[in-house]
Design a protein around this motif. Sequence first.
Motif, mmCIF file in Angstrom:
data_model
loop_
_atom_site.group_PDB
_atom_site.id
_atom_site.type_symbol
_atom_site.label_atom_id
_atom_site.label_comp_id
_atom_site.label_asym_id
_atom_site.label_seq_id
_atom_site.Cartn_x
_atom_site.Cartn_y
_atom_site.Cartn_z
ATOM 1 N N ALA A 22 9.342 70.311 58.334
ATOM 2 C CA ALA A 22 10.412 69.397 58.740
ATOM 3 C C ALA A 22 10.427 68.151 57.848
ATOM 4 C CB ALA A 22 10.237 68.997 60.203
ATOM 5 N N GLN A 23 9.254 67.642 57.523
ATOM 6 C CA GLN A 23 9.164 66.462 56.661
ATOM 7 C C GLN A 23 9.713 66.780 55.273
ATOM 8 O OE1 GLN A 23 8.340 63.440 57.529
ATOM 9 N NE2 GLN A 23 8.446 62.561 55.502
ATOM 10 N N MET A 24 9.371 67.962 54.750
ATOM 11 C CA MET A 24 9.836 68.352 53.428
ATOM 12 C C MET A 24 11.360 68.526 53.420
ATOM 13 S SD MET A 24 8.211 71.257 50.982
ATOM 14 C CE MET A 24 9.093 72.690 51.574
ATOM 15 N N GLU A 25 11.904 69.150 54.487
ATOM 16 C CA GLU A 25 13.357 69.309 54.582
ATOM 17 C C GLU A 25 14.040 67.949 54.658
ATOM 18 O OE1 GLU A 25 14.039 71.813 57.941
ATOM 19 O OE2 GLU A 25 13.362 73.620 56.895
ATOM 20 N N LYS A 26 13.454 67.035 55.404
ATOM 21 C CA LYS A 26 14.029 65.697 55.532
ATOM 22 C C LYS A 26 14.045 64.986 54.183
ATOM 23 C CE LYS A 26 13.473 61.400 58.129
ATOM 24 N NZ LYS A 26 12.639 60.666 59.071
ATOM 25 N N GLU A 27 12.937 65.112 53.436
ATOM 26 C CA GLU A 27 12.875 64.490 52.112
ATOM 27 C C GLU A 27 13.905 65.110 51.169
ATOM 28 O OE1 GLU A 27 8.831 64.928 50.882
ATOM 29 O OE2 GLU A 27 8.100 63.409 52.272
ATOM 30 N N MET A 28 14.081 66.429 51.254
ATOM 31 C CA MET A 28 15.067 67.099 50.401
ATOM 32 C C MET A 28 16.475 66.637 50.745
ATOM 33 S SD MET A 28 13.519 70.959 50.124
ATOM 34 C CE MET A 28 14.861 71.550 49.108
ATOM 35 N N GLU A 29 16.762 66.511 52.051
ATOM 36 C CA GLU A 29 18.077 66.037 52.474
ATOM 37 C C GLU A 29 18.322 64.616 51.986
ATOM 38 O OE1 GLU A 29 18.467 66.435 56.696
ATOM 39 O OE2 GLU A 29 18.365 68.629 56.613
ATOM 40 N N GLU A 30 17.292 63.766 52.091
ATOM 41 C CA GLU A 30 17.432 62.386 51.625
ATOM 42 C C GLU A 30 17.671 62.342 50.121
ATOM 43 O OE1 GLU A 30 13.885 60.461 52.994
ATOM 44 O OE2 GLU A 30 14.629 60.264 55.047
ATOM 45 N N ALA A 31 16.956 63.192 49.389
ATOM 46 C CA ALA A 31 17.132 63.240 47.936
ATOM 47 C C ALA A 31 18.540 63.734 47.586
ATOM 48 C CB ALA A 31 16.085 64.149 47.306
ATOM 49 N N ALA A 32 19.014 64.744 48.305
ATOM 50 C CA ALA A 32 20.362 65.259 48.060
ATOM 51 C C ALA A 32 21.410 64.195 48.392
ATOM 52 C CB ALA A 32 20.602 66.518 48.890
ATOM 53 N N GLU A 33 21.193 63.470 49.474
ATOM 54 C CA GLU A 33 22.123 62.405 49.869
ATOM 55 C C GLU A 33 22.139 61.305 48.812
ATOM 56 O OE1 GLU A 33 24.913 60.408 52.174
ATOM 57 O OE2 GLU A 33 24.187 62.451 52.341
ATOM 58 N N GLU A 34 20.958 60.936 48.327
ATOM 59 C CA GLU A 34 20.866 59.902 47.289
ATOM 60 C C GLU A 34 21.564 60.366 46.008
ATOM 61 O OE1 GLU A 34 20.084 56.265 45.801
ATOM 62 O OE2 GLU A 34 19.623 56.906 47.836
ATOM 63 N N ASP A 35 21.368 61.632 45.651
ATOM 64 C CA ASP A 35 22.007 62.199 44.460
ATOM 65 C C ASP A 35 23.529 62.191 44.625
ATOM 66 O OD1 ASP A 35 22.018 63.420 41.932
ATOM 67 O OD2 ASP A 35 22.302 65.400 42.875
ATOM 68 N N ARG A 36 23.985 62.571 45.822
ATOM 69 C CA ARG A 36 25.423 62.590 46.088
ATOM 70 C C ARG A 36 26.010 61.185 45.988
ATOM 71 N NH1 ARG A 36 28.807 61.233 49.723
ATOM 72 N NH2 ARG A 36 27.238 60.552 51.182
ATOM 73 N N LYS A 37 25.284 60.196 46.525
ATOM 74 C CA LYS A 37 25.758 58.814 46.454
ATOM 75 C C LYS A 37 25.847 58.334 45.010
ATOM 76 C CE LYS A 37 24.217 57.119 50.961
ATOM 77 N NZ LYS A 37 23.296 56.198 51.635
ATOM 78 N N GLN A 38 24.828 58.680 44.212
ATOM 79 C CA GLN A 38 24.839 58.267 42.812
ATOM 80 C C GLN A 38 26.000 58.896 42.062
ATOM 81 O OE1 GLN A 38 20.951 59.261 41.333
ATOM 82 N NE2 GLN A 38 19.994 57.437 42.214
ATOM 83 N N LYS A 39 26.260 60.179 42.336
ATOM 84 C CA LYS A 39 27.387 60.854 41.677
ATOM 85 C C LYS A 39 28.712 60.225 42.101
ATOM 86 C CE LYS A 39 25.282 65.357 40.889
ATOM 87 N NZ LYS A 39 25.296 66.783 41.242
ATOM 88 N N ALA A 40 28.823 59.893 43.391
ATOM 89 C CA ALA A 40 30.052 59.272 43.878
ATOM 90 C C ALA A 40 30.251 57.900 43.236
ATOM 91 C CB ALA A 40 30.003 59.144 45.401
ATOM 92 N N GLU A 41 29.163 57.127 43.146
ATOM 93 C CA GLU A 41 29.270 55.811 42.513
ATOM 94 C C GLU A 41 29.637 55.938 41.039
ATOM 95 O OE1 GLU A 41 25.546 53.901 43.267
ATOM 96 O OE2 GLU A 41 25.986 53.557 45.378
ATOM 97 N N ALA A 42 29.064 56.935 40.371
ATOM 98 C CA ALA A 42 29.378 57.151 38.959
ATOM 99 C C ALA A 42 30.847 57.553 38.795
ATOM 100 C CB ALA A 42 28.470 58.227 38.371
ATOM 101 N N ALA A 43 31.336 58.406 39.711
ATOM 102 C CA ALA A 43 32.728 58.833 39.647
ATOM 103 C C ALA A 43 33.663 57.653 39.903
ATOM 104 C CB ALA A 43 32.986 59.937 40.658
ATOM 105 N N ILE A 44 33.307 56.814 40.863
ATOM 106 C CA ILE A 44 34.133 55.639 41.168
ATOM 107 C C ILE A 44 34.137 54.687 39.975
ATOM 108 C CG2 ILE A 44 34.240 53.566 42.605
ATOM 109 C CD1 ILE A 44 33.267 55.305 44.947
#
Length: 158
Positions: free
Chosen positions: A64-86
Amino acid sequence: MLKAKDLGAAAVPETRKEREEREKEAKAEAYRKRHAAGLTEEYKRDMAKLNEVKARREASNARAQMEKEMEEAAEEDRKQKAEAAIAAMAVVDFDDDDKKKKSSKKKSSKNDIPKLDKIAIKKMKPAMLKEALKARGLDIQGNAKALTERLVNYEKER
């Protein structure tokens, strides 16, 4: 040697039932002591089962901890891509604004309006047809069939 009859009334002989009950209690007490000391088979089975449960819980928590970390990393990556696109869009918009300021002196020409193909025109609803006709400076009166025909003819001549 003293005998029970010599003691008098103080020593009352035990019945078989009372003796068996006393022995049963003594055995139960001895078993509880051995169990508390960890010497019984039941205790060993219970501890083995408890260790299995602990191992499963730890594995589940780790997963569960590993899945949570992966989700957080994916969310952070998505935010960075969105900021870069903006940021990229802001740069493009800024460049477009400069071009618009320079070209604002000219009136819109036929080249500014995108060319539509026949299929796209036929899929348009009357309101969209009227907007397209208005942008091209054509008459917007009539039913959908007439509007479509007018826009298709205009696009063919372009």
